[in-house]
Structures are given as C-alpha cells and as structure tokens.
Design a protein around this motif. Structure first.
Motif, PDB file in Angstrom:
ATOM      1  N   ALA A   5      36.504 -30.905 -10.950  1.00 20.27           N
ATOM      2  CA  ALA A   5      35.939 -30.504 -12.265  1.00 20.27           C
ATOM      3  C   ALA A   5      37.292 -30.065 -13.333  1.00 20.27           C
ATOM      4  CB  ALA A   5      35.350 -29.175 -12.216  1.00 20.27           C
ATOM      5  N   SER A   6      37.144 -30.482 -14.498  1.00 19.74           N
ATOM      6  CA  SER A   6      38.129 -30.444 -15.539  1.00 19.74           C
ATOM      7  C   SER A   6      37.706 -30.157 -17.011  1.00 19.74           C
ATOM      8  CB  SER A   6      39.006 -31.429 -15.503  1.00 19.74           C
ATOM      9  OG  SER A   6      38.658 -32.693 -15.837  1.00 19.74           O
ATOM     10  N   GLY A   7      38.506 -29.638 -17.831  1.00 16.90           N
ATOM     11  CA  GLY A   7      38.125 -29.622 -19.115  1.00 16.90           C
ATOM     12  C   GLY A   7      37.962 -28.243 -19.595  1.00 16.90           C
ATOM     13  N   GLY A   8      38.126 -27.155 -18.608  1.00 14.65           N
ATOM     14  CA  GLY A   8      37.903 -25.858 -19.096  1.00 14.65           C
ATOM     15  C   GLY A   8      39.238 -25.450 -20.020  1.00 14.65           C
ATOM     16  N   GLY A   9      38.964 -24.368 -20.733  1.00 21.10           N
ATOM     17  CA  GLY A   9      39.853 -23.934 -21.596  1.00 21.10           C
ATOM     18  C   GLY A   9      39.441 -22.324 -22.558  1.00 21.10           C
ATOM     19  N   LEU A  17      33.285 -27.934 -26.367  1.00 23.03           N
ATOM     20  CA  LEU A  17      34.052 -28.231 -25.139  1.00 23.03           C
ATOM     21  C   LEU A  17      33.231 -29.014 -24.358  1.00 23.03           C
ATOM     22  CD1 LEU A  17      36.864 -27.386 -23.794  1.00 23.03           C
ATOM     23  CD2 LEU A  17      35.550 -25.788 -22.566  1.00 23.03           C
ATOM     24  N   ARG A  18      34.134 -30.045 -23.759  1.00 26.32           N
ATOM     25  CA  ARG A  18      33.560 -31.284 -22.880  1.00 26.32           C
ATOM     26  C   ARG A  18      33.993 -31.004 -21.409  1.00 26.32           C
ATOM     27  NH1 ARG A  18      34.038 -37.592 -22.301  1.00 26.32           N
ATOM     28  NH2 ARG A  18      31.671 -38.016 -21.893  1.00 26.32           N
ATOM     29  N   LEU A  19      33.161 -30.726 -20.471  1.00 24.13           N
ATOM     30  CA  LEU A  19      33.754 -30.573 -19.110  1.00 24.13           C
ATOM     31  C   LEU A  19      33.483 -31.971 -18.696  1.00 24.13           C
ATOM     32  CD1 LEU A  19      32.195 -27.118 -18.095  1.00 24.13           C
ATOM     33  CD2 LEU A  19      34.460 -27.770 -19.070  1.00 24.13           C
ATOM     34  N   SER A  20      34.250 -32.614 -17.733  1.00 22.33           N
ATOM     35  CA  SER A  20      34.264 -33.552 -16.644  1.00 22.33           C
ATOM     36  C   SER A  20      34.269 -33.239 -15.267  1.00 22.33           C
ATOM     37  CB  SER A  20      35.306 -34.623 -17.115  1.00 22.33           C
ATOM     38  OG  SER A  20      35.458 -34.811 -18.418  1.00 22.33           O
ATOM     39  N   CYS A  21      33.693 -34.022 -14.606  1.00 20.96           N
ATOM     40  CA  CYS A  21      33.831 -33.895 -13.028  1.00 20.96           C
ATOM     41  C   CYS A  21      33.773 -35.186 -12.650  1.00 20.96           C
ATOM     42  CB  CYS A  21      32.454 -33.110 -12.318  1.00 20.96           C
ATOM     43  SG  CYS A  21      32.530 -32.928 -10.702  1.00 20.96           S
ATOM     44  N   ALA A  22      34.773 -35.577 -11.947  1.00 24.33           N
ATOM     45  CA  ALA A  22      35.234 -36.859 -11.395  1.00 24.33           C
ATOM     46  C   ALA A  22      34.944 -36.853  -9.769  1.00 24.33           C
ATOM     47  CB  ALA A  22      36.671 -37.419 -11.783  1.00 24.33           C
ATOM     48  N   VAL A  91      33.272 -19.463 -14.688  1.00 24.68           N
ATOM     49  CA  VAL A  91      33.780 -20.541 -13.935  1.00 24.68           C
ATOM     50  C   VAL A  91      32.809 -21.575 -13.975  1.00 24.68           C
ATOM     51  CG1 VAL A  91      34.822 -21.471 -12.000  1.00 24.68           C
ATOM     52  CG2 VAL A  91      35.699 -19.298 -12.870  1.00 24.68           C
ATOM     53  N   TYR A  92      32.979 -22.874 -14.301  1.00 23.39           N
ATOM     54  CA  TYR A  92      31.936 -24.076 -14.246  1.00 23.39           C
ATOM     55  C   TYR A  92      32.226 -24.776 -12.944  1.00 23.39           C
ATOM     56  CZ  TYR A  92      30.023 -22.421 -18.538  1.00 23.39           C
ATOM     57  OH  TYR A  92      29.578 -21.607 -19.578  1.00 23.39           O
ATOM     58  N   TYR A  93      31.180 -25.116 -12.115  1.00 21.53           N
ATOM     59  CA  TYR A  93      31.275 -25.830 -11.174  1.00 21.53           C
ATOM     60  C   TYR A  93      30.436 -27.226 -11.192  1.00 21.53           C
ATOM     61  CZ  TYR A  93      33.424 -21.774  -8.889  1.00 21.53           C
ATOM     62  OH  TYR A  93      33.880 -20.584  -8.606  1.00 21.53           O
ATOM     63  N   GLY A 113      32.573 -29.188  -6.610  1.00 26.46           N
ATOM     64  CA  GLY A 113      33.649 -29.137  -7.318  1.00 26.46           C
ATOM     65  C   GLY A 113      34.429 -27.799  -7.084  1.00 26.46           C
ATOM     66  N   GLN A 114      35.716 -27.759  -7.368  1.00 26.86           N
ATOM     67  CA  GLN A 114      36.716 -26.499  -7.349  1.00 26.86           C
ATOM     68  C   GLN A 114      36.147 -25.471  -8.522  1.00 26.86           C
ATOM     69  OE1 GLN A 114      37.673 -28.871  -8.752  1.00 26.86           O
ATOM     70  NE2 GLN A 114      39.074 -28.353 -10.337  1.00 26.86           N
ATOM     71  N   GLY A 115      35.747 -25.944  -9.573  1.00 22.99           N
ATOM     72  CA  GLY A 115      35.460 -25.124 -10.608  1.00 22.99           C
ATOM     73  C   GLY A 115      36.589 -25.159 -11.668  1.00 22.99           C
ATOM     74  N   THR A 116      36.085 -24.789 -13.066  1.00 20.23           N
ATOM     75  CA  THR A 116      36.914 -24.985 -14.202  1.00 20.23           C
ATOM     76  C   THR A 116      36.787 -23.831 -14.957  1.00 20.23           C
ATOM     77  OG1 THR A 116      38.145 -26.262 -15.690  1.00 20.23           O
ATOM     78  CG2 THR A 116      35.613 -26.590 -15.426  1.00 20.23           C
ATOM     79  N   GLN A 117      37.701 -23.196 -15.362  1.00 24.26           N
ATOM     80  CA  GLN A 117      37.498 -21.635 -16.063  1.00 24.26           C
ATOM     81  C   GLN A 117      37.446 -22.252 -17.510  1.00 24.26           C
ATOM     82  OE1 GLN A 117      37.354 -18.239 -15.106  1.00 24.26           O
ATOM     83  NE2 GLN A 117      36.548 -17.979 -17.357  1.00 24.26           N
ATOM     84  N   VAL A 118      36.105 -21.455 -18.254  1.00 24.02           N
ATOM     85  CA  VAL A 118      35.840 -21.331 -19.631  1.00 24.02           C
ATOM     86  C   VAL A 118      35.677 -20.281 -20.016  1.00 24.02           C
ATOM     87  CG1 VAL A 118      34.046 -22.071 -21.532  1.00 24.02           C
ATOM     88  CG2 VAL A 118      34.592 -23.591 -19.526  1.00 24.02           C
TER      89      VAL A 118
END
Length: 122
Positions: A5-9, A17-22, A91-93, A113-118
């Motif tokens: 996961a990526s794109g947090g901020g 905001l757009r989060l992605s998960c590859a 944290v978004y998963y 996924g590992q999570g991304t902080q928003v």
C-alpha cells in the motif's frame, strides 16, 4: 503474496488523496475480491470499501460513501478519497480475498498489505 500500500500522507480537511495497493510480481488481484480497511490506535480495524471480482460490485462503509471511490485493475487497487475529514485519519490497509467470500469482514480476506498512514488535520 505481497501487497504494497502507498499514497498516504498529511492532508487538510477537504483535500483529496489517492491510495494505491500493488500486488507483487506473480501476484494479481484478478479473480479475487479486494478491499480497503482502516485502523486507528486502540480501535478495531474497520471496513472501508470492498470490491467483488465476480460481479464487479463495490460496497462502502456508510462513513465514506459518496466521498471514497474504489477502483482496480489486474495488479492494483485504488482508493480515491475526496472531501477528507479528520475522522478519516487512520492507517489504511489493502487486502485480497477469495472471489466467493464476502467483502465486509476482515475474515473475508487472507492477504494484507502493510498499511499506509493517512492523517487529516482540521
């Protein structure tokens, strides 16, 4: 299976905001359900959105309906988050589950996924 996961901020209320998960190499979202969850400290991980592979339908939590849009392609899933609110801070998963499972429960998914902080400030 690895999901990234990526794109947090750090955002302000009202921002988008757009989060992605590859999915990693030799991994795919094709033929699987996909979902987004979020978690804040001291709380249970909660459902945000989930997409069913078989019929393409997407469920949303009431708290994000009309503001968040989930999309996907073969190897990625996305969460377009508009009109962000401070209560969206978490944290978004991302997650992948079987096509014959549901989409709203953590138990519907077997890869995370590992999570991304928003963080959304007021």
């Amino acid at each position: 299976v690895q999901l990234q996961a990526s794109g947090g901020g750090l955002m302000q209320a009202g921002d988008s905001l757009r989060l992605s998960c590859a999915a990693s190499a030799r991994t795919t979202f094709s033929y699987y359900n996909a979902g987004w969850f979020r978690q804040t400290p001291g709380k249970e991980r909660e459902f945000v959105a989930g997409n069913r592979w078989l019929d393409g339908t997407t469920d949303y939590a009431d708290s994000v309906k009309g503001r968040f849009t989930m999309s996907r392609d073969d190897d990625n899933i996305y969460s377009q988050m508009n009109s962000l609110k401070p209560e969206d801070t978490a944290v978004y998963y991302c997650a992948r589950g079987g096509a014959w499972s549901g989409v709203r429960l953590q138990s519907d998914y077997n890869h995370w996924g590992q999570g991304t902080q928003v963080t959304v400030s007021s």
